[in-house]
Design an enzyme around this catalytic site. Structure first.
Site, PDB file in Angstrom:
ATOM      1  N   ARG A  14       9.988   7.343   7.327  1.00 16.97           N
ATOM      2  CA  ARG A  14       8.628   7.439   7.627  1.00 16.97           C
ATOM      3  C   ARG A  14       8.250   8.818   7.556  1.00 16.97           C
ATOM      4  NH1 ARG A  14       8.296   4.597  13.282  1.00 16.97           N
ATOM      5  NH2 ARG A  14       6.137   5.533  13.238  1.00 16.97           N
ATOM      6  N   ARG A  42     -20.227  -3.904  -5.784  1.00 21.10           N
ATOM      7  CA  ARG A  42     -19.372  -5.024  -6.324  1.00 21.10           C
ATOM      8  C   ARG A  42     -17.988  -4.933  -5.572  1.00 21.10           C
ATOM      9  NH1 ARG A  42     -19.504  -4.190 -12.637  1.00 21.10           N
ATOM     10  NH2 ARG A  42     -17.365  -5.447 -12.366  1.00 21.10           N
TER      11      ARG A  42
END
Length: 458
Positions: free
Chosen positions: A321, A18
């Site tokens: 970052r 699913r």
């Protein structure tokens, strides 16, 4: 060596169809970590000393990811999907000679709390032979129901497909998570579980009725519905993410941080935030971020793999970052990107700037539009900016390059050679001025326009 007193067998053999994904279900991430990582973390924090994992054929990716998280984890393969009891049997080698408690967990229940597992262990230690984690559901559709006897004790678990209308009306539901007092107890029940049910599978839940029939002590530990949510679809993954974020936000606020609009701040499973930290709305924090006391993270900033020092300020609209390391009192402003760089104490990088693969000394001031040109198309190179240096706006620092302490870089310069301490470096072309030029150009354009208008009228 002291032997562990409890074992968790984590079932993760489901294909997760699913999810509509090439990625195995339990490797989908929640707050930056795979679901299986959350389950393993809960197990260890809950005092469980030994872990085993059951996967399906061809699920080497799951096995590798799990053992990377827990090198002592034992992995077993369930050859065919024949139900939860069959999955537990696949791990028999892990528990048949085990002397302690055995708990059955699931790799797709990432919200399970260590406190609940400790409660299960406490019930087993106080005389229970079998413990089931249950919950009250407003809408019980799809869940197995916990059936009680006339004394209010757990007597059986009925899967919904096998339940009567009266049983389906019950709201006390089964999470699937179970604990057994000993491996002997588990083995004695496993061998008697059949598959006389609608799906023709071996249900581990049938162990409850067998235990009750043997007059073993069966008990229930209650949890919230959200805590034992099983993730089987993208929608349920989003639901679990929402619940996890609420939990993480509540934790950091309880520890002394202020979140102005908590519902707009997204944290990672390993986020560390100190006291008196202020986080404005719409901030996203990825993995491996540490924010020290008194720091401020302004709106619309994105942090990942960064360390923010005490009293530092980040944003708004900043991006940190991996490898960004801000010292005490550093200032990172709007539309600034920092990557793999040390920003010294009190240094300022306030506007429209990229600093990558660099060190910026204490109290240095980096002007708007400055970039470190760290990549030459083949390799990354380092820029070193000394303490108290001043980098004028719109400067390009071509790495590898060193700017000495206290040096000045004139605005608009392209610096490709080292600059000595306290020196001024300027690479702009000389300014040229032509008097009256603008007025003459405007007059010429006016005449041309008038001429063109006259020609169009003839």
């Amino acid at each position: 060596m002291t032997q562990p007193t409890s074992l968790a067998i984590i079932l993760a053999a489901g294909k997760g169809t699913r999810m509509k994904s090439a990625l195995p279900k339990v490797l989908h991430k929640l707050a930056g970590a795979p679901m299986i990582a959350h389950v393993l973390s809960a197990a260890h924090a809950g005092g469980i000393g030994k872990t085993a994992l059951v996967v399906g054929p061809g699920m080497e990716e799951v096995a590798q990811a799990a053992t990377a998280l827990d090198p002592k984890l034992e992995v077993f393969v369930q050859p065919e999907q024949q139900g939860t009891a069959d999955a537990v049997k696949a791990a028999r080698q892990a528990f048949e000679d085990f002397k302690g408690q055995v708990l059955i967990l699931y790799g797709d229940t990432p919200l399970l709390r260590p406190e609940t597992l400790k409660a299960v262990a406490a019930e087993l230690s106080s005389g229970a032979d079998l413990v089931v984690i249950g919950f009250e559901a407003e809408n019980p559709t799809g869940y197995g129901r916990l059936l009680l006897d006339d004394r209010g004790r757990l007597a059986a678990i009925r899967e919904e497909k096998d339940a009567s209308d009266e049983e389906r009306a019950l709201t006390l539901c089964n999470s699937g998570i179970m604990g057994f007092r000993s491996a002997k107890t588990l083995l004695g029940l496993l061998g008697r579980i059949g598959k006389n049910n609608v799906k023709g599978e071996f249900y581990l839940t049938d162990a409850v009725a067998l235990a009750s029939g043997d007059r073993l002590e069966t008990r229930i530990v209650l949890s919230s519905c959200a805590e034992v949510l099983g993730v089987n679809s993208r929608a349920e993954l989003a639901e679990a993410e929402s619940a996890m974020q609420q939990r993480l936000r509540a934790r950091v606020m309880a520890e002394g941080a202020t979140l102005i609009a908590p519902e707009t701040v997204f944290l990672s499973h390993d986020t560390k935030i100190g006291k008196d930290v202020l986080i404005e709305p719409h901030v996203v924090i990825g993995e491996r971020v540490t924010i020290a006391d008194g720091a401020t993270i302004k709106a619309f900033s994105h942090l990942d793999g960064a360390r923010i020092g005490e009293g530092a300020t980040v944003g708004p609209f900043a991006r940190l970052r991996p490898g960004a390391n801000l010292a005490r009192g550093a200032h990172i402003g709007n539309f600034v990107e920092i990557k793999q760089a040390e920003i010294g104490e009190g240094a300022k990088v306030n506007h429209l700037t990229y600093i990558g693969d660099a060190t910026v000394g204490a109290r240095a001031n980096i002007g708007a539009g400055t970039i470190t040109c760290n990549y030459d198309g083949f390799a990354k190179h380092k820029t070193e900016i000394g303490a108290d240096a001043f980098i004028g706006s719109n400067s390009s620092l071509v790495a590898p390059v060193k700017i000495g302490e206290g040096a000045y870089i004139g605005s608009g310069s392209v610096i490709s050679k080292d600059v000595e301490a306290d020196a001024l470096a300027v690479t702009r072309a000389p300014q040229e001025e032509r008097k009256g030029w603008a007025a003459r150009v405007r007059e010429q354009r006016r005449r041309n326009k008038a001429k063109d208008s006259g020609n169009n009228g003839t």
